[in-house]
Motif scaffolding. Structure first.
Motif, PDB file in Angstrom:
ATOM      1  N   GLN A   2       1.711   4.474 -15.283  1.00  0.00           N
ATOM      2  CA  GLN A   2       0.930   4.719 -14.150  1.00  0.00           C
ATOM      3  C   GLN A   2       1.528   3.647 -13.010  1.00  0.00           C
ATOM      4  O   GLN A   2       1.595   2.593 -13.501  1.00  0.00           O
ATOM      5  CB  GLN A   2      -0.591   4.495 -14.114  1.00  0.00           C
ATOM      6  CG  GLN A   2      -1.037   4.771 -12.923  1.00  0.00           C
ATOM      7  CD  GLN A   2      -2.599   4.634 -12.831  1.00  0.00           C
ATOM      8  OE1 GLN A   2      -3.137   4.794 -14.119  1.00  0.00           O
ATOM      9  NE2 GLN A   2      -3.522   4.336 -11.994  1.00  0.00           N
ATOM     10  N   LEU A   3       1.993   3.896 -11.861  1.00  0.00           N
ATOM     11  CA  LEU A   3       2.387   3.140 -11.009  1.00  0.00           C
ATOM     12  C   LEU A   3       1.044   2.296 -10.212  1.00  0.00           C
ATOM     13  O   LEU A   3       0.233   3.231  -9.850  1.00  0.00           O
ATOM     14  CB  LEU A   3       3.386   3.849  -9.877  1.00  0.00           C
ATOM     15  CG  LEU A   3       4.601   4.365 -10.522  1.00  0.00           C
ATOM     16  CD1 LEU A   3       5.242   4.991  -9.277  1.00  0.00           C
ATOM     17  CD2 LEU A   3       5.607   3.426 -10.954  1.00  0.00           C
ATOM     18  N   THR A   4       1.147   1.002 -10.120  1.00  0.00           N
ATOM     19  CA  THR A   4       0.227   0.447  -9.681  1.00  0.00           C
ATOM     20  C   THR A   4      -0.199   0.302  -8.037  1.00  0.00           C
ATOM     21  O   THR A   4       0.993   0.808  -7.326  1.00  0.00           O
ATOM     22  CB  THR A   4      -0.225  -1.095 -10.120  1.00  0.00           C
ATOM     23  OG1 THR A   4       1.004  -1.852  -9.615  1.00  0.00           O
ATOM     24  CG2 THR A   4       0.015  -0.882 -11.800  1.00  0.00           C
ATOM     25  N   THR A   5      -0.901  -0.226  -7.618  1.00  0.00           N
ATOM     26  CA  THR A   5      -1.092  -0.404  -6.144  1.00  0.00           C
ATOM     27  C   THR A   5      -0.032  -1.440  -5.532  1.00  0.00           C
ATOM     28  O   THR A   5       0.408  -1.489  -4.595  1.00  0.00           O
ATOM     29  CB  THR A   5      -2.442  -0.716  -5.555  1.00  0.00           C
ATOM     30  OG1 THR A   5      -2.947  -2.041  -6.450  1.00  0.00           O
ATOM     31  CG2 THR A   5      -3.198   0.270  -5.884  1.00  0.00           C
ATOM     32  N   LYS A   6       0.360  -2.370  -6.472  1.00  0.00           N
ATOM     33  CA  LYS A   6       1.370  -3.530  -6.431  1.00  0.00           C
ATOM     34  C   LYS A   6       2.531  -2.851  -5.855  1.00  0.00           C
ATOM     35  O   LYS A   6       3.409  -2.941  -4.796  1.00  0.00           O
ATOM     36  CB  LYS A   6       1.586  -4.277  -7.442  1.00  0.00           C
ATOM     37  CG  LYS A   6       0.478  -5.397  -7.700  1.00  0.00           C
ATOM     38  CD  LYS A   6       0.758  -6.101  -8.927  1.00  0.00           C
ATOM     39  CE  LYS A   6      -0.311  -7.231  -9.293  1.00  0.00           C
ATOM     40  NZ  LYS A   6       0.095  -7.947 -10.362  1.00  0.00           N
ATOM     41  N   THR A   7       2.970  -1.747  -6.751  1.00  0.00           N
ATOM     42  CA  THR A   7       4.145  -1.057  -6.631  1.00  0.00           C
ATOM     43  C   THR A   7       4.273  -0.079  -5.269  1.00  0.00           C
ATOM     44  O   THR A   7       5.044  -0.131  -4.464  1.00  0.00           O
ATOM     45  CB  THR A   7       4.637  -0.218  -7.753  1.00  0.00           C
ATOM     46  OG1 THR A   7       4.941  -1.087  -8.814  1.00  0.00           O
ATOM     47  CG2 THR A   7       5.952   0.496  -7.685  1.00  0.00           C
ATOM     48  N   GLU A   8       2.974   0.662  -5.396  1.00  0.00           N
ATOM     49  CA  GLU A   8       2.790   1.415  -4.180  1.00  0.00           C
ATOM     50  C   GLU A   8       2.933   0.653  -2.810  1.00  0.00           C
ATOM     51  O   GLU A   8       3.633   1.131  -1.729  1.00  0.00           O
ATOM     52  CB  GLU A   8       1.530   2.228  -4.187  1.00  0.00           C
ATOM     53  CG  GLU A   8       1.124   3.191  -2.879  1.00  0.00           C
ATOM     54  CD  GLU A   8      -0.182   3.640  -3.008  1.00  0.00           C
ATOM     55  OE1 GLU A   8      -0.390   4.085  -1.845  1.00  0.00           O
ATOM     56  OE2 GLU A   8      -0.912   3.689  -4.016  1.00  0.00           O
ATOM     57  N   TYR A  41      -2.811  -9.328   0.847  1.00  0.00           N
ATOM     58  CA  TYR A  41      -1.967  -8.944  -0.524  1.00  0.00           C
ATOM     59  C   TYR A  41      -0.635  -8.438  -0.218  1.00  0.00           C
ATOM     60  O   TYR A  41       0.231  -8.725  -0.968  1.00  0.00           O
ATOM     61  CB  TYR A  41      -2.867  -7.385  -0.675  1.00  0.00           C
ATOM     62  CG  TYR A  41      -2.679  -6.898  -2.099  1.00  0.00           C
ATOM     63  CD1 TYR A  41      -3.066  -7.374  -3.257  1.00  0.00           C
ATOM     64  CD2 TYR A  41      -1.863  -5.697  -2.293  1.00  0.00           C
ATOM     65  CE1 TYR A  41      -2.846  -6.949  -4.598  1.00  0.00           C
ATOM     66  CE2 TYR A  41      -1.804  -5.094  -3.453  1.00  0.00           C
ATOM     67  CZ  TYR A  41      -1.993  -5.743  -4.731  1.00  0.00           C
ATOM     68  OH  TYR A  41      -1.840  -5.134  -5.933  1.00  0.00           O
ATOM     69  N   GLU A  84       5.482  -6.191 -10.452  1.00  0.00           N
ATOM     70  CA  GLU A  84       4.566  -6.339 -11.405  1.00  0.00           C
ATOM     71  C   GLU A  84       4.944  -7.501 -12.528  1.00  0.00           C
ATOM     72  O   GLU A  84       4.235  -7.444 -13.553  1.00  0.00           O
ATOM     73  CB  GLU A  84       4.966  -4.986 -12.234  1.00  0.00           C
ATOM     74  CG  GLU A  84       4.649  -3.544 -11.487  1.00  0.00           C
ATOM     75  CD  GLU A  84       3.482  -3.408 -11.094  1.00  0.00           C
ATOM     76  OE1 GLU A  84       2.427  -3.970 -11.629  1.00  0.00           O
ATOM     77  OE2 GLU A  84       2.826  -2.492  -9.986  1.00  0.00           O
TER      78      GLU A  84
END
Length: 160
Positions: A2-8, A41, A84
């Motif tokens: 799953q791609l995290t909110t960090k990557t998004e 963030y 990440e």
């Protein structure tokens, strides 16, 4: 995976910089306003992206951030590694008894995990930041063909 909110969030912020490539630097607050991202963030993500030389900062009253390379040269894998703090990998090291619940025997899953990791590595390396720049109002984009750098994202109307 799953791609995290960090990557998004990193991708969304980098898209703003990519769209203005060659123009003046862009301030984080402006990027966050356009992409509806949290400033604090995004600042944390930008420190990581800068450390990994994906972006550059320009000081001064007209300063901000720019991409360090053209969008075609920045891979999704590089972005993921930066924000990440790593990229996937087998769930175990292959060392006898290296995990708390290791069976103590050669792991029957290790070869499969290594293949999955290699496949994911290749997939995320083929996706470029420039792939995200094909967005047009009223369309939703899906990853559908990563065998071709020219056709990484294909637009499909979201009529469902």
């Amino acid at each position: 995976m799953q791609l995290t909110t960090k990557t998004e969030y990193a991708i969304r912020a980098l898209i703003e910089l990519a769209q203005r490539s060659g123009e003046k630097p862009m301030a984080i607050r402006e990027i966050c306003q356009k992409q509806n991202l949290p400033v604090k963030y995004t600042e944390q993500l930008f420190r990581k992206l800068k450390h990994h030389e994906i972006i550059k900062s320009i000081k001064g009253s007209l300063g901000g951030y720019i991409l360090a390379s053209p969008p075609e040269a920045i891979t999704l894998k590089e972005i993921m590694i930066a924000v990440e703090e790593g990229f996937g990998g087998p769930i175990c090291s292959g060392k006898h008894g290296s995990r708390e619940f290791c069976s103590g025997e050669p792991c029957s899953f290790l070869n499969m995990w290594e293949k999955i990791t290699t496949d994911m590595d290749g997939y995320f390396t083929r996706i470029r930041l420039s792939s995200f720049l094909t967005h047009t109002s009223g369309k939703t984009y899906y990853f559908n063909d990563c065998n071709s750098d020219d056709n990484l994202l294909a637009a499909r109307r979201d009529n469902d």
